[in-house]
Design a protein around this motif. Structure first.
Motif, PDB file in Angstrom:
ATOM      1  N   ALA A  74       0.858  -1.193   0.000  1.00 48.12           N
ATOM      2  CA  ALA A  74       0.000   0.000   0.000  1.00 48.12           C
ATOM      3  C   ALA A  74       0.889   1.236   0.000  1.00 48.12           C
ATOM      4  O   ALA A  74       1.267   1.765   1.056  1.00 48.12           O
ATOM      5  CB  ALA A  74      -0.917  -0.016   1.220  1.00 48.12           C
ATOM      6  N   VAL A  75       1.243   1.674  -1.206  1.00 48.64           N
ATOM      7  CA  VAL A  75       2.261   2.715  -1.377  1.00 48.64           C
ATOM      8  C   VAL A  75       1.907   3.991  -0.615  1.00 48.64           C
ATOM      9  O   VAL A  75       2.756   4.558   0.094  1.00 48.64           O
ATOM     10  CB  VAL A  75       2.454   3.020  -2.878  1.00 48.64           C
ATOM     11  CG1 VAL A  75       3.424   4.177  -3.062  1.00 48.64           C
ATOM     12  CG2 VAL A  75       2.953   1.789  -3.610  1.00 48.64           C
ATOM     13  N   ASP A  76       0.682   4.472  -0.743  1.00 41.26           N
ATOM     14  CA  ASP A  76       0.299   5.714  -0.067  1.00 41.26           C
ATOM     15  C   ASP A  76       0.133   5.518   1.438  1.00 41.26           C
ATOM     16  O   ASP A  76       0.557   6.354   2.237  1.00 41.26           O
ATOM     17  CB  ASP A  76      -1.000   6.256  -0.667  1.00 41.26           C
ATOM     18  CG  ASP A  76      -0.798   6.791  -2.075  1.00 41.26           C
ATOM     19  OD1 ASP A  76       0.262   7.404  -2.325  1.00 41.26           O
ATOM     20  OD2 ASP A  76      -1.688   6.599  -2.927  1.00 41.26           O
ATOM     21  N   LYS A  77      -0.464   4.403   1.833  1.00 40.39           N
ATOM     22  CA  LYS A  77      -0.682   4.133   3.250  1.00 40.39           C
ATOM     23  C   LYS A  77       0.629   3.986   4.008  1.00 40.39           C
ATOM     24  O   LYS A  77       0.712   4.282   5.205  1.00 40.39           O
ATOM     25  CB  LYS A  77      -1.532   2.872   3.405  1.00 40.39           C
ATOM     26  CG  LYS A  77      -2.215   2.718   4.749  1.00 40.39           C
ATOM     27  CD  LYS A  77      -3.148   1.522   4.749  1.00 40.39           C
ATOM     28  CE  LYS A  77      -3.847   1.379   6.100  1.00 40.39           C
ATOM     29  NZ  LYS A  77      -4.739   0.194   6.116  1.00 40.39           N
ATOM     30  N   ALA A  78       1.667   3.550   3.306  1.00 39.81           N
ATOM     31  CA  ALA A  78       2.981   3.379   3.942  1.00 39.81           C
ATOM     32  C   ALA A  78       3.514   4.693   4.504  1.00 39.81           C
ATOM     33  O   ALA A  78       4.272   4.694   5.494  1.00 39.81           O
ATOM     34  CB  ALA A  78       3.976   2.794   2.945  1.00 39.81           C
ATOM     35  N   ASP A 117      14.106   6.849  -7.847  1.00 41.39           N
ATOM     36  CA  ASP A 117      13.323   8.075  -7.987  1.00 41.39           C
ATOM     37  C   ASP A 117      13.749   8.725  -9.303  1.00 41.39           C
ATOM     38  O   ASP A 117      14.270   9.830  -9.339  1.00 41.39           O
ATOM     39  CB  ASP A 117      13.579   9.010  -6.801  1.00 41.39           C
ATOM     40  CG  ASP A 117      12.739  10.282  -6.875  1.00 41.39           C
ATOM     41  OD1 ASP A 117      11.716  10.259  -7.572  1.00 41.39           O
ATOM     42  OD2 ASP A 117      13.115  11.287  -6.242  1.00 41.39           O
ATOM     43  N   ALA A 118      13.545   7.992 -10.389  1.00 37.33           N
ATOM     44  CA  ALA A 118      14.009   8.461 -11.697  1.00 37.33           C
ATOM     45  C   ALA A 118      13.059   9.514 -12.265  1.00 37.33           C
ATOM     46  O   ALA A 118      11.874   9.546 -11.947  1.00 37.33           O
ATOM     47  CB  ALA A 118      14.133   7.288 -12.664  1.00 37.33           C
ATOM     48  N   SER A 150      12.238   7.619  -2.938  1.00 36.40           N
ATOM     49  CA  SER A 150      11.723   8.888  -2.435  1.00 36.40           C
ATOM     50  C   SER A 150      10.631   8.710  -1.384  1.00 36.40           C
ATOM     51  O   SER A 150      10.297   9.667  -0.686  1.00 36.40           O
ATOM     52  CB  SER A 150      11.160   9.721  -3.591  1.00 36.40           C
ATOM     53  OG  SER A 150      10.091   9.045  -4.225  1.00 36.40           O
ATOM     54  N   GLY A 151      10.074   7.507  -1.254  1.00 36.29           N
ATOM     55  CA  GLY A 151       8.982   7.290  -0.309  1.00 36.29           C
ATOM     56  C   GLY A 151       9.255   6.132   0.626  1.00 36.29           C
ATOM     57  O   GLY A 151      10.229   5.393   0.479  1.00 36.29           O
ATOM     58  N   ALA A 278       2.149   9.509  -1.382  1.00 36.71           N
ATOM     59  CA  ALA A 278       3.483   9.028  -1.762  1.00 36.71           C
ATOM     60  C   ALA A 278       3.822   9.495  -3.170  1.00 36.71           C
ATOM     61  O   ALA A 278       2.976   9.459  -4.070  1.00 36.71           O
ATOM     62  CB  ALA A 278       3.543   7.514  -1.694  1.00 36.71           C
ATOM     63  N   LYS A 279       5.043   9.909  -3.355  1.00 39.07           N
ATOM     64  CA  LYS A 279       5.507  10.339  -4.662  1.00 39.07           C
ATOM     65  C   LYS A 279       5.824   9.119  -5.534  1.00 39.07           C
ATOM     66  O   LYS A 279       6.424   8.169  -5.071  1.00 39.07           O
ATOM     67  CB  LYS A 279       6.763  11.185  -4.483  1.00 39.07           C
ATOM     68  CG  LYS A 279       7.299  11.808  -5.736  1.00 39.07           C
ATOM     69  CD  LYS A 279       8.465  12.715  -5.381  1.00 39.07           C
ATOM     70  CE  LYS A 279       9.155  13.179  -6.641  1.00 39.07           C
ATOM     71  NZ  LYS A 279       9.771  12.067  -7.354  1.00 39.07           N
TER      72      LYS A 279
END
Length: 313
Positions: A74-78, A117-118, A150-151, A278-279
């Motif tokens: 969960a990319v954003d929840k992380a 983070d390309a 980046s996240g 999250a970016k």
């Protein structure tokens, strides 16, 4: 040959289960191929954050290979749950590496393009925003490019990679991107659902990468396991895998609707118009030269693989 799969109820775990009945398959490696006995463990059966639980399960099944398909994704929840993400993605990976070393099990760990983070600047792709390092390959990010996430999600996945590398040499770390399938929740299913609910959908068109069919990834993992060169020390390490080709999320959505003959208004928008906690990497195309050359793997284009997935659905 016993192959233990963690995260059995996740997208990749289900994809592996869907093709497991095809093996043994000695068509590619003739007599070198062995019958595979799969052991699929959900998080309730094997909690990778619990070292004692890992050791108990490994002692019971004595696996020759462990595919770690368990992850906090969960990319954003992380961003708001960094401890949970670290416990699963980093601590869990280390526990599996410790246990694999104890049982001499080859560990196959799934990682992500989010370790980078390309981005693009003046038409040039760079893989490290801090040091502005340009890509070394015109086919995308290499396994040797220096990660700089980046996240929280990308950071914890990188920490998991590093924990494995420092603990147990017999490992394969497979970095992949934009995973979808007929299983679980993913971008493909979201687009099909939204198409039933709306007349217009907006999708970002400035994040560039490559979709990966989880079933194709599952096939590749088994090919690696069956390969006669897998046990050679020089073959262990990091590998990239995704389907072939390059697209934006907007391009991906457009192809989903085209192949399904869905008539809908699809608007391309910049990332700035769709802010998330999250970016996301602006560029995450992976160079697959290494895995193709070493294991002789042929990779489908993302459009072809999407068609296969839709047919299965």
């Amino acid at each position: 040959m016993v192959v233990l799969v963690t995260g059995a109820n996740g997208q990749l775990g289900q994809a592996i289960q869907s093709i497991s009945g095809k093996y043994p398959d000695s068509s590619q490696y003739s007599e070198q191929a062995q019958q595979i006995d799969f052991v699929f463990c959900s998080s309730s059966e094997l909690d990778i954050t619990n070292l004692e639980n890992c050791q108990t399960v490994f002692s019971t099944y004595q696996p020759h290979f462990c595919i770690n398909a368990a992850a906090y994704t969960a990319v954003d929840k992380a961003e708001s749950e960094p401890a949970n993400a670290f416990n699963i993605n980093a601590n869990g990976a280390e526990n599996l590496a410790i246990t694999s070393k104890k049982h001499n099990t080859i560990l196959i760990h799934i990682s992500t393009d989010f370790v980078f983070d390309a981005y693009f600047l003046d038409g040039i792709a760079y893989y490290d925003r801090e040091f502005r390092l340009p890509l070394k390959s015109n086919l995308g990010l290499l396994e040797t490019d220096v990660p700089f996430p980046s996240g929280i999600y990308g950071l914890t996945k990188l920490q998991g990679e590093q924990a494995i590398q420092s603990t147990w040499e017999k490992h394969f770390i497979i970095r992949t991107s934009w995973v979808y399938s007929q299983f679980g929740n993913n971008f493909l299913k979201t687009m099909l659902r939204l198409a039933k609910e709306r007349d217009t959908i907006s999708v970002v068109n400035d994040q560039i990468g490559t979709p990966t069919n989880a079933v194709d990834l599952a096939e590749v993992l088994i090919k690696i396991i069956q390969s006669p060169i897998t046990h050679h020390p020089s073959r262990f390490g990091i590998y990239n895998f995704s389907n072939e080709g390059v697209c934006s999320w907007y391009d991906f959505a457009k192809e989903i609707f085209n192949q399904n003959k869905i008539s809908i208004t699809l608007n391309p928008i910049p990332t700035t118009a769709y802010p998330t906690p999250a970016k996301r990497p602006a560029f995450s195309v992976l160079d697959k030269s290494k895995i193709k050359n070493i294991f002789g793997i042929e990779i489908k284009t993302w459009e072809e693989s999407l068609s296969s997935c839709l047919n299965q659905m």
